[in-house]
Design an enzyme around this catalytic site. Structure first.
Site, PDB file in Angstrom:
ATOM      1  N   VAL A 118      52.893  13.825 105.350  1.00 25.79           N
ATOM      2  CA  VAL A 118      51.583  14.084 104.768  1.00 25.79           C
ATOM      3  C   VAL A 118      51.522  15.498 104.192  1.00 25.79           C
ATOM      4  O   VAL A 118      50.511  15.922 103.679  1.00 25.79           O
ATOM      5  CB  VAL A 118      50.445  13.887 105.802  1.00 25.79           C
ATOM      6  CG1 VAL A 118      50.342  12.425 106.206  1.00 25.79           C
ATOM      7  CG2 VAL A 118      50.655  14.768 107.025  1.00 25.79           C
ATOM      8  N   ASP A 119      52.641  16.230 104.315  1.00 22.02           N
ATOM      9  CA  ASP A 119      52.662  17.589 103.759  1.00 22.02           C
ATOM     10  C   ASP A 119      53.509  17.587 102.484  1.00 22.02           C
ATOM     11  O   ASP A 119      53.856  16.544 101.961  1.00 22.02           O
ATOM     12  CB  ASP A 119      53.203  18.584 104.793  1.00 22.02           C
ATOM     13  CG  ASP A 119      54.579  18.155 105.328  1.00 22.02           C
ATOM     14  OD1 ASP A 119      55.160  17.179 104.798  1.00 22.02           O
ATOM     15  OD2 ASP A 119      55.056  18.798 106.271  1.00 22.02           O
ATOM     16  N   ASP A 120      53.823  18.771 101.992  1.00 16.40           N
ATOM     17  CA  ASP A 120      54.574  18.851 100.740  1.00 16.40           C
ATOM     18  C   ASP A 120      56.073  18.773 100.965  1.00 16.40           C
ATOM     19  O   ASP A 120      56.838  19.556 100.410  1.00 16.40           O
ATOM     20  CB  ASP A 120      54.195  20.129  99.988  1.00 16.40           C
ATOM     21  CG  ASP A 120      52.777  20.049  99.468  1.00 16.40           C
ATOM     22  OD1 ASP A 120      52.356  18.926  99.129  1.00 16.40           O
ATOM     23  OD2 ASP A 120      52.105  21.086  99.414  1.00 16.40           O
TER      24      ASP A 120
END
Ligand code: 6R9
Length: 696
Positions: free
Chosen positions: A565-567
């Site tokens: 869910v992060d980069d």
């Protein structure tokens, strides 16, 4: 069912369908017992398998799990006492932890005061218990015709001790770091173990990383020496590794980090010594010095909390993070997870296709298996060379019983067709494993039905560089599987799913995957940057370790990982930070700005899609695209190369200048009717321009 209702097993809700009771209805007739039974998307284990398994049923698991959560100190002390400790750990405080940032600094400790050595436990201990003549490592070269070799535990100890003595003679001491930049030669695990034997901290850099990446890691951890080889073969290609090291070492010394010793293994099947560039004052051939050293090397006894290794991994910001693992907890945890999640037995032959340059290779090529006294296959090459049947050729050759790989490989072999699989026997296989990214149900089915002839359970192991070992994983034979679900937590692991506000959710839900309390294999810090450790992992949701993954829990309590869910982009199971790729692109003189997103890819899981704005006056051209891709290859490594460069006259930014990646992701995956609200963009026209340039 009492197991599901047990209130201390808070993570499990009473299921509306009871997979475990229905099992009895579906018990296969004895004649068909070899194949597992599939029903309602549940894949039931073969009863004969379950019967012989370490954990034969869910009830036994629930009992052990409950104890691991309620009495962690006792539970893990028992696991730890299988190993040799010169001095027992602090009995009053087997572990101590603070995972709550609001209560002060984050710290995790396990087995503090316990004095041990992981190399001793991998080798000497197994030899003392009578397994000295057992094969520890089988090595299979890139070419099928290449002479393969193997080492018994006795021989491996001799090799490790010789290198350890060489390192000691050259001033490497407890706590010093050593960079290992090697392909999958026997010398790679040997080097790791030799460092561990003398208390040095190894930092393995995957041999696919570029000179710039290696240089960056050298500057960060300032190793006493670099261990490498002159060249190696991967598929048809010869890679001159030493040239890359030369460039990294000259770069690092210009930047103030001088490394005076480069121990180079002469891999003459790839490149002759004479053809290797050489710096006499710095470079030493492994074969000229190591075999002359004594095969006896006393171990350096270390504290359970002394560092064992650091391993760089990608995060959401540019600079890679040096994940630090310590000795005692990591040892106990990798050994226990290996034993239970693969139902390991001494007669198994185990093969994991991961490279030791990644965490999977650390925990489940080297340490976990060797701690269990296993026979491990180490394969140098690519899994589909010279053809897509190579894996099964190797499985048959060594009679591999446990085969652990990544979904990306499963998908690519699946595309090549069943014939490459069915032409081999694969009768030896009994457990399959998957790691690196979520495995899609169709790939799961193919792996299960075609590769495993519908008789081998699949351990879909969810874990991370940071976690050291498996966190959510099936225990083969213990419960029915659901294709695509990592199922239930390992002993001692308390996963929680939280919402945006960090509130724990119960029962069926989806949200952010966190972990509530520490487990022995957890990483302790980021090298030289404890503050970044705290902010990256413990501040998003105070009180928890935040994994960076999204997750769903279904009505039966099964966990389904849904991706980062992060980069962070997951390409073929390799973690790559968007910021890293962007900074590599922007380092190109003709690139003004770049934004990178991950989009779905049939084989790789995800691939990298880059939006690039060239500097004023520079036109769009195929040449420029190529040279931008090259810039990423040389800055990071070939595995991080963007699949597509999309020209961008401008990037969609909010008024505060933040790039709206959500919009870019939709444009990249051509989901133009799902762009969502673009009204907060500083210039909404940018979106139309980007769409117009989609196929340029
Ligand atoms: C071991 C390893 C970690 C990230 C992790 C997650 C993804 C790994 C997975 C999985 C779903 C699995 N991941 N295993 N996702 N199911 N069985 O891969 O470590 O390189 O640090 O990557 O990989 O997204 O957060 P690492």
């Amino acid at each position: 069912n009492s197991i599901f209702n047990s209130s201390s097993l808070f993570f499990i809700r009473p299921p509306t369908t009871d997979p475990f009771r229905s099992q009895s209805h579906h018990l296969p007739p004895k004649a068909k017992a070899a194949a597992a039974v599939i029903s309602d998307n549940l894949v039931f284990p073969d009863p004969d398998f379950s019967q012989q398994a370490h954990v034969p049923n869910f009830h036994k698991y629930a009992e052990m799990y409950k104890r691991s959560i309620e009495e962690p100190a006792e539970f893990w002390s028992e696991m730890a006492s299988e190993f040799h400790w010169n001095n027992k750990w602090d009995q009053e405080q087997v572990y101590s932890e603070n995972l709550d940032i609001t209560k002060g600094s984050i710290h995790i400790q396990w087995f503090k005061g316990g004095i041990t050595n992981i190399c001793y436990n991998c080798l000497d201990r197994n030899i003392e218990s009578g397994n000295g003549e057992k094969i520890a490592l089988h090595w299979e070269g890139n070419e099928p015709s290449h002479h393969s070799s193997s080492l018994t535990y006795n021989q491996l100890l001799d090799r490790v001790s010789q290198l350890a003595n060489y390192l000691k003679q050259n001033g490497v001491k407890k706590g010093d770091s050593v960079i290992i930049y090697l392909p999958m030669l026997m010398e790679l695990p040997i080097s790791m173990l030799a460092c561990a034997r003398i208390g040095a901290v190894h930092s393995v850099v995957f041999a696919g990383f570029s000179a710039e990446s290696l240089e960056q890691r050298i500057i960060d951890c300032k190793p006493k020496l670099v261990i490498t080889c002159n060249a190696f073969k991967r598929g048809h290609k010869v890679i001159n590794l030493k040239d890359i090291v030369d460039s990294a070492l000259s770069g690092s010394s210009q930047n103030g980090t001088y490394v005076g010793l480069c121990l180079t293994y002469a891999n003459e099947s790839a490149l002759k010594r004479e053809a290797t560039k050489w710096q006499t004052e710095r470079d030493v051939w492994w074969q000229d010095v190591v075999p002359n050293c004594s095969t006896k090397c006393d171990v350096e006894w270390v504290d359970g909390e002394d560092p064992l290794f650091l391993l760089y991994t990608s995060g959401s910001t540019g600079k890679p993070k040096g994940v630090v693992h310590t000795t005692g907890g990591y040892m106990v945890y990798t050994a226990a997870t290996f034993k239970y999640a693969f139902d390991y037995k001494p007669s198994d032959v185990y093969w994991c296709t991961a490279d030791c340059g990644w965490i999977t290779g650390h925990s489940y090529v080297a340490y976990g298996p060797l701690l269990n006294g296993a026979t491990v296959v180490v394969y140098e090459g690519v899994p589909n060379y010279p053809d897509p049947g190579r894996c099964w050729d190797i499985v048959d050759k060594y009679k591999v019983t446990i085969f652990y790989t990544a979904p990306t490989l499963v998908r690519s072999l699946m595309r090549d067709g069943d014939e490459y699989v069915t032409r081999y026997s694969r009768q030896s296989l009994r457990v399959l494993g998957s790691v690196g990214e979520p495995i899609n149900p169709s790939a799961w089915r193919w792996f299960f039905d075609v590769v495993g002839n519908s008789r081998c359970p699949i351990s879909d192991t969810w874990w991370q560089t940071e976690t050291g070992g498996f966190m959510i994983t099936p225990l083969p034979g213990a419960w029915p599987q659901k294709p695509g679900s990592a199922t239930f937590p390992f002993f001692g692991v308390q996963p929680v799913i939280v919402d945006e506000k960090g509130k724990e959710m119960e029962g069926e839900c989806s949200g952010y995957l966190c972990v509530k309390t520490s487990w022995p294999g957890a990483f302790r810090t980021l090298f030289g940057d404890h503050e970044r450790y705290e902010t990256t992992y413990f501040s998003a949701f105070p009180g928890y370790y935040f994994s960076g993954d999204g997750c769903r829990r279904d009505k039966d309590g099964y966990y389904w990982l849904t991706g980062r869910v992060d980069d962070v982009i997951n390409v073929s199971g390799h973690r790559i930070g968007t910021a890293e790729v962007e900074s590599a692109l922007v380092s190109h003189p003709k690139c003004a700005e770049a934004a990178v997103v991950g989009i779905e890819h049939e084989v790789k899981g995800q691939c990298i899609y880059a939006f690039v704005t060239p500097v004023e006056g520079v036109g769009y051209s195929e040449e420029l695209k190529k040279s931008l891709v090259l810039s990423v290859r040389t800055n990071i490594g070939a595995f991080a190369a963007p699949e597509k460069i999309h020209w961008a006259p401008g990037l969609p930014k909010t008024r505060s200048g933040k790039i709206m990646r959500r919009v870019l992701r939709k444009i990249a995956s051509r989901q133009l009717d799902e762009l969502g609200d673009t009204s907060t963009l500083a210039d909404p026209n940018v979106v139309d321009q980007l769409i117009a340039l989609s196929d340029s």
